[in-house]
Design a protein around this motif. Structure first.
Motif: not given
Length: 252
Positions: A132-135, A166-170, A175-177, A202-206
Motif C-alpha cells: 500500500g506504500f508508493d516507493v 528514497l521516497d515513500i508515500d502513503r 490524508l497523505s503521508l 538528510t531525512w525529510d517528513l511531509r
C-alpha cells in the motif's frame, strides 16, 4: 517531430539561439526507442547544446569575468526501461563532452572556462507499490572529469559522485503521508581536488490533508536529523526546518 511506427519511437528537434553577444548557435537532438512485446523499451539518443554565460558570471562586482565564452556540448545516452508486476524500472547511461565549460575557479575567485570536460553517468530508478506504500528509489553514479591540460583527470568541483534518493508515500483517504531519504557522497570544492567536502545524509517528513475539495493543508519537517553539511565550502545549509502551507484552489 515525434512519431511512432509499429514498435519504433522517434523524436527529432532543432533549435536556433541568437545571442547579441555570442552570436547564432544551432543545436539539435535525436532519439530512438524500440518497445518489445515483453514490456521492455530500449532507447538511444544524441544531442548538442549551447549555454551563454549569465549576466552575473560576466559582470557581477568582484565576481564576474568579462572574458568568459559560451559553452558547447554533445551528449550520448542509452537506456533500457520496463514495467513488470506493477513495478517500473529504468537504467540509463550517458556520456557528455563540454567545450569551454563555465566553472567557478577557486584560485582566481571568479568563474572561468575549462577548455574540455567529460562527464560519464549512470542512473537507476525503481518504483512501485509495496503493502500500500508508493516507493521510488533513485541512484546516480557520476564521473565528472576535467580534460583541460592544466587539470587533466581532476574531478569537477562541487559535484557529488554518488547520490541515493528514497521516497515513500502513503495515501489514506484525505490524508497523505510521506518521507524522503537523501544520501550524497563526498565532493571537492576546487578543481585541484585539494579541499574535500564530506558526504551527508538528510531525512525529510511531509504530510497533506484535504479539508475540502478546494482547501488543502500541508506540512513538512526537513532535515529532521539536523545534519550539518555543506555543498560548497564555507556555505552552511539549514538544519531542522519546518514548513506549513495552506493551498486554496477554487473551481473556476
Amino acid at each position: 517531430y515525434q512519431g511512432k511506427f509499429y514498435q519504433h519511437q522517434v523524436l527529432l528537434a532543432y533549435r536556433v539561439d541568437q545571442n547579441e553577444q555570442f552570436g547564432y548557435h544551432g543545436t539539435w537532438n535525436a532519439s530512438w526507442g524500440y518497445a518489445f512485446d515483453s514490456g521492455i523499451l530500449v532507447s538511444a539518443s544524441y544531442g548538442t547544446a549551447f549555454k551563454a554565460p549569465t549576466f552575473n558570471e560576466l559582470y557581477f562586482p568582484d565576481f564576474g569575468n568579462g572574458t568568459l565564452t559560451s559553452e558547447k556540448s554533445e551528449t550520448y545516452e542509452v537506456g533500457v526501461s520496463g514495467q513488470h508486476f506493477g513495478w517500473r524500472w529504468a537504467l540509463n547511461g550517458y556520456l557528455t563532452y563540454i567545450e569551454d565549460m563555465i566553472s567557478y575557479d577557486s584560485q582566481l575567485f571568479v568563474p572561468n572556462n575549462l577548455s574540455s570536460v567529460r562527464i560519464m553517468g549512470l542512473e537507476a530508478i525503481v518504483g512501485g507499490q509495496l503493502y500500500g506504500f508508493d516507493v521510488q528509489v533513485n541512484y546516480s553514479a557520476l564521473n565528472p572529469k576535467s580534460m583541460d591540460s592544466e587539470s587533466f583527470g581532476h574531478i569537477l568541483p562541487r559535484r557529488a559522485q554518488q547520490v541515493f534518493h528514497l521516497d515513500i508515500d502513503r495515501q489514506l483517504e484525505a490524508l497523505s503521508l510521506g518521507t524522503s531519504l537523501n544520501v550524497e557522497g563526498r565532493r571537492f570544492d576546487d578543481l585541484q581536488n585539494s579541499r574535500r567536502i564530506d558526504g551527508f545524509v538528510t531525512w525529510d517528513l511531509r504530510a497533506e490533508y484535504q479539508l475540502f475539495e478546494q482547501l488543502t493543508v500541508q506540512g513538512a519537517v526537513n532535515n529532521i536529523l539536523n545534519t550539518q553539511y555543506q555543498t560548497a565550502s564555507g556555505y552552511n545549509t539549514p538544519g531542522v526546518n519546518v514548513f506549513f502551507n495552506i493551498r486554496y484552489a477554487p473551481n473556476l
